[in-house]
Design a protein around this motif. Structure first.
Motif, PDB file in Angstrom:
ATOM      1  N   ALA A   1       0.843  -1.194   0.000  1.00 23.34           N
ATOM      2  CA  ALA A   1       0.000   0.000   0.000  1.00 23.34           C
ATOM      3  C   ALA A   1       0.877   1.242   0.000  1.00 23.34           C
ATOM      4  O   ALA A   1       2.060   1.195   0.333  1.00 23.34           O
ATOM      5  N   ARG A   2       0.282   2.366  -0.339  1.00 24.57           N
ATOM      6  CA  ARG A   2       1.022   3.632  -0.369  1.00 24.57           C
ATOM      7  C   ARG A   2       1.590   3.989   0.999  1.00 24.57           C
ATOM      8  O   ARG A   2       2.644   4.619   1.090  1.00 24.57           O
ATOM      9  N   ASP A   3       0.893   3.593   2.068  1.00 20.95           N
ATOM     10  CA  ASP A   3       1.325   3.949   3.412  1.00 20.95           C
ATOM     11  C   ASP A   3       1.960   2.772   4.156  1.00 20.95           C
ATOM     12  O   ASP A   3       1.919   2.695   5.375  1.00 20.95           O
ATOM     13  N   VAL A   4       2.586   1.865   3.427  1.00 21.93           N
ATOM     14  CA  VAL A   4       3.180   0.667   4.011  1.00 21.93           C
ATOM     15  C   VAL A   4       4.265   1.041   5.023  1.00 21.93           C
ATOM     16  O   VAL A   4       5.022   1.987   4.831  1.00 21.93           O
ATOM     17  N   ASP A   5       4.326   0.282   6.125  1.00 21.62           N
ATOM     18  CA  ASP A   5       5.399   0.502   7.090  1.00 21.62           C
ATOM     19  C   ASP A   5       6.525  -0.504   6.850  1.00 21.62           C
ATOM     20  O   ASP A   5       6.434  -1.372   5.977  1.00 21.62           O
ATOM     21  N   PHE A   6       7.603  -0.394   7.625  1.00 22.31           N
ATOM     22  CA  PHE A   6       8.770  -1.243   7.402  1.00 22.31           C
ATOM     23  C   PHE A   6       8.424  -2.729   7.513  1.00 22.31           C
ATOM     24  O   PHE A   6       8.821  -3.541   6.671  1.00 22.31           O
ATOM     25  N   ALA A   7       7.708  -3.091   8.571  1.00 20.82           N
ATOM     26  CA  ALA A   7       7.420  -4.502   8.810  1.00 20.82           C
ATOM     27  C   ALA A   7       6.549  -5.085   7.699  1.00 20.82           C
ATOM     28  O   ALA A   7       6.784  -6.223   7.245  1.00 20.82           O
ATOM     29  N   THR A   8       5.577  -4.333   7.230  1.00 16.24           N
ATOM     30  CA  THR A   8       4.698  -4.826   6.178  1.00 16.24           C
ATOM     31  C   THR A   8       5.440  -4.906   4.846  1.00 16.24           C
ATOM     32  O   THR A   8       5.228  -5.836   4.055  1.00 16.24           O
ATOM     33  N   PHE A   9       6.319  -3.938   4.593  1.00 19.46           N
ATOM     34  CA  PHE A   9       7.151  -4.000   3.390  1.00 19.46           C
ATOM     35  C   PHE A   9       8.049  -5.231   3.438  1.00 19.46           C
ATOM     36  O   PHE A   9       8.198  -5.956   2.438  1.00 19.46           O
ATOM     37  N   ALA A  10       8.647  -5.493   4.595  1.00 21.77           N
ATOM     38  CA  ALA A  10       9.509  -6.661   4.737  1.00 21.77           C
ATOM     39  C   ALA A  10       8.736  -7.947   4.453  1.00 21.77           C
ATOM     40  O   ALA A  10       9.229  -8.848   3.757  1.00 21.77           O
ATOM     41  N   ALA A  11       7.521  -8.042   4.984  1.00 26.50           N
ATOM     42  CA  ALA A  11       6.691  -9.222   4.725  1.00 26.50           C
ATOM     43  C   ALA A  11       6.368  -9.345   3.237  1.00 26.50           C
ATOM     44  O   ALA A  11       6.322 -10.454   2.687  1.00 26.50           O
ATOM     45  N   ALA A  12       6.167  -8.212   2.558  1.00 24.65           N
ATOM     46  CA  ALA A  12       5.879  -8.240   1.130  1.00 24.65           C
ATOM     47  C   ALA A  12       7.082  -8.716   0.325  1.00 24.65           C
ATOM     48  O   ALA A  12       6.936  -9.407  -0.687  1.00 24.65           O
ATOM     49  N   THR A  13       8.306  -8.355   0.765  1.00 25.80           N
ATOM     50  CA  THR A  13       9.490  -8.861   0.066  1.00 25.80           C
ATOM     51  C   THR A  13       9.587 -10.377   0.202  1.00 25.80           C
ATOM     52  O   THR A  13      10.066 -11.059  -0.713  1.00 25.80           O
ATOM     53  N   LEU A  14       9.128 -10.909   1.322  1.00 21.69           N
ATOM     54  CA  LEU A  14       9.132 -12.358   1.504  1.00 21.69           C
ATOM     55  C   LEU A  14       8.171 -13.028   0.522  1.00 21.69           C
ATOM     56  O   LEU A  14       8.493 -14.061  -0.078  1.00 21.69           O
ATOM     57  N   VAL A  15       6.999 -12.437   0.324  1.00 21.70           N
ATOM     58  CA  VAL A  15       6.057 -12.947  -0.666  1.00 21.70           C
ATOM     59  C   VAL A  15       6.700 -12.933  -2.051  1.00 21.70           C
ATOM     60  O   VAL A  15       6.625 -13.911  -2.811  1.00 21.70           O
ATOM     61  N   SER A  16       7.362 -11.833  -2.385  1.00 24.57           N
ATOM     62  CA  SER A  16       8.007 -11.717  -3.698  1.00 24.57           C
ATOM     63  C   SER A  16       9.106 -12.750  -3.866  1.00 24.57           C
ATOM     64  O   SER A  16       9.239 -13.359  -4.940  1.00 24.57           O
ATOM     65  N   ALA A  17       9.909 -12.955  -2.832  1.00 25.65           N
ATOM     66  CA  ALA A  17      11.002 -13.919  -2.918  1.00 25.65           C
ATOM     67  C   ALA A  17      10.479 -15.337  -3.095  1.00 25.65           C
ATOM     68  O   ALA A  17      10.993 -16.110  -3.918  1.00 25.65           O
ATOM     69  N   ARG A  18       9.449 -15.695  -2.345  1.00 28.98           N
ATOM     70  CA  ARG A  18       8.889 -17.044  -2.458  1.00 28.98           C
ATOM     71  C   ARG A  18       8.218 -17.270  -3.808  1.00 28.98           C
ATOM     72  O   ARG A  18       8.265 -18.356  -4.368  1.00 28.98           O
ATOM     73  N   GLU A  19       7.617 -16.222  -4.339  1.00 27.15           N
ATOM     74  CA  GLU A  19       6.937 -16.328  -5.622  1.00 27.15           C
ATOM     75  C   GLU A  19       7.932 -16.448  -6.769  1.00 27.15           C
ATOM     76  O   GLU A  19       7.765 -17.255  -7.679  1.00 27.15           O
ATOM     77  N   ARG A  20       8.976 -15.632  -6.737  1.00 27.68           N
ATOM     78  CA  ARG A  20       9.944 -15.602  -7.834  1.00 27.68           C
ATOM     79  C   ARG A  20      10.962 -16.730  -7.733  1.00 27.68           C
ATOM     80  O   ARG A  20      11.408 -17.267  -8.748  1.00 27.68           O
ATOM     81  N   TYR A  21      11.362 -17.083  -6.510  1.00 28.14           N
ATOM     82  CA  TYR A  21      12.459 -18.035  -6.318  1.00 28.14           C
ATOM     83  C   TYR A  21      12.012 -19.233  -5.478  1.00 28.14           C
ATOM     84  O   TYR A  21      12.659 -19.593  -4.490  1.00 28.14           O
ATOM     85  N   ALA A  22      10.920 -19.836  -5.888  1.00 24.59           N
ATOM     86  CA  ALA A  22      10.365 -20.976  -5.154  1.00 24.59           C
ATOM     87  C   ALA A  22      11.346 -22.133  -5.077  1.00 24.59           C
ATOM     88  O   ALA A  22      11.316 -22.923  -4.120  1.00 24.59           O
ATOM     89  N   ASP A  23      12.218 -22.244  -6.076  1.00 20.27           N
ATOM     90  CA  ASP A  23      13.178 -23.350  -6.114  1.00 20.27           C
ATOM     91  C   ASP A  23      14.554 -22.956  -5.590  1.00 20.27           C
ATOM     92  O   ASP A  23      15.526 -23.694  -5.792  1.00 20.27           O
TER      93      ASP A  23
END
Length: 381
Positions: free
Chosen positions: A339-361
């Motif tokens: 979201a536009r008003d994302v905080d550090f912890a929520t951004f960090a969790a979103a990077t985890l989603v991105s990493a698992r999605e892109r680099y599942a293997d």
């Protein structure tokens, strides 16, 4: 994104210069007042315009050159598309303000034109191209908007102007005061950093205040550093991770504006003071959310996510713009991920989603990411 102009030099540093060097005070005060005078400019510049044309485009581009390419297909959920149109290339227009503040100024170099004798024009032109190359070749994004946006820059803005900024439509570069800062086109990572604000504008639109504002600044530092590393051929281990090292004159006791590897160590100068950036949430600086306090410390607390990215990239090794940069880009550019008003912890969790999605293997990517956020005091579940 908020209407506040995003500049590479924060107001608190300019205020220190004005206090330390009375002869520079008029130019520094003009730099500060100019930002305030145009604060609302970005507020009225939308990221999408009917028909692909922005309001007031006329003075920016030749009438034969549309701002965007043909409209792209609607964005879909999931990772961003990774292929630019066949034959796509950067489209650049560099203007000269000739010491005035009317934008864009006088066109001095268009795409494919020969180099001029003006080093600032060459640096701006090359920096725009290097940033386009990172986005296109590494992440499959055709310019800042993903749709071939023309990259516009103005050099020689104002007199002794101590800043560079993205105003919602274009890049603008001052020539510096010559005492503390040299010309602002001299630093490739600064050019790419400011263009990064354009990328944020066309993707997540991070609000420029508090933690989302610090993430906005940090993402742009990441883009700036990655562009420079890619041009120099440096991997994560050999890169210096400095932002704005080429801006400082010999007068300054320091190495750069910011250090992503060691936030808080970039400078310690009698006039500028000590680098205030923290590298861990234990040292987070809680400031009022107003212009007098760096919009809640956007240039200060960005040291925390900067350090997290550095830890992530160096743990993975190799070119930082590949796996580490891809995770950050996916987080920024995937619709609905933050979201536009994302905080550090929520951004960090979103990077985890991105990493698992892109680099599942590739479990080592997720492991390195979790370790990086833990290293700055942010637990990710």
């Amino acid at each position: 994104m908020t209407g506040t102009r995003c500049t590479i030099i924060p107001g608190y540093l300019l205020a220190r210069i004005a206090e330390a060097e009375p002869e520079l005070a008029p130019a520094v005060q003009f730099t500060l007042q100019d930002a305030l005078h145009t604060r609302g400019r970005r507020e009225v510049v939308a990221t999408r315009w009917p028909g692909g044309q922005p309001p007031g485009q006329g003075g920016f581009l030749p009438p034969t050159m549309p701002l965007h390419r043909e409209p792209a297909a609607p964005e879909q959920a999931g990772p961003p598309r990774t292929v630019v149109p066949e034959g796509a290339a950067p489209r650049r227009s560099v203007y000269d303000a000739d010491g005035a503040t009317t934008l864009p100024g006088r066109l001095v170099r268009g795409e494919g034109d020969p180099a001029t004798e003006d080093v600032a024009v060459t640096e701006a032109y090359d920096g725009l191209g290097a940033t386009w190359e990172l986005l296109a070749r590494s992440y499959g994004r055709d310019s800042l908007d993903g749709n071939g946006l023309v990259l516009v820059a103005t050099v020689h803005y104002g007199q002794d102007y101590d800043n560079a900024f993205w105003d919602g439509r274009q890049m603008v570069f001052g020539d510096g005061d010559g005492v503390y800062f040299t010309r602002f086109t001299a630093s490739l990572d600064v050019i790419a950093h400011e263009l990064g604000h354009g990328l944020v504008q066309y993707t997540s639109g991070l609000t420029y205040v508090g933690q989302p504002g610090a993430l906005n600044e940090s993402v742009c530092d990441v883009i700036g550093s990655l562009v420079r590393q890619r041009v120099l051929g440096h991997d994560a281990g050999s890169a210096d991770w400095l932002i704005g090292a080429d801006l400082l004159t010999d007068r300054v006791q320091g190495v750069a504006l910011r250090s992503m590897a060691a936030p808080g160590t970039a400078y310690d100068d009698p006039a500028l003071g000590a680098d205030p950036q923290p590298a861990h949430m234990d040292d987070y600086v809680d400031l009022p959310h107003d212009a007098d306090n760096d919009n809640g410390g956007v240039h200060i607390n960005s040291g925390i996510p900067n350090k997290a990215f550095h830890l992530f990239a160096t743990e993975l090794g190799g070119p930082a713009w590949e796996r580490a940069g891809q995770v950050w880009f996916d987080t920024l550019a995937t619709r609905g991920r933050i979201a536009r008003d994302v905080d550090f912890a929520t951004f960090a969790a979103a990077t985890l989603v991105s990493a698992r999605e892109r680099y599942a293997d590739a479990p080592e990517v997720v492991e390195a990411l979790l370790g990086a956020w833990d290293g700055v005091g942010i637990a990710v579940s």
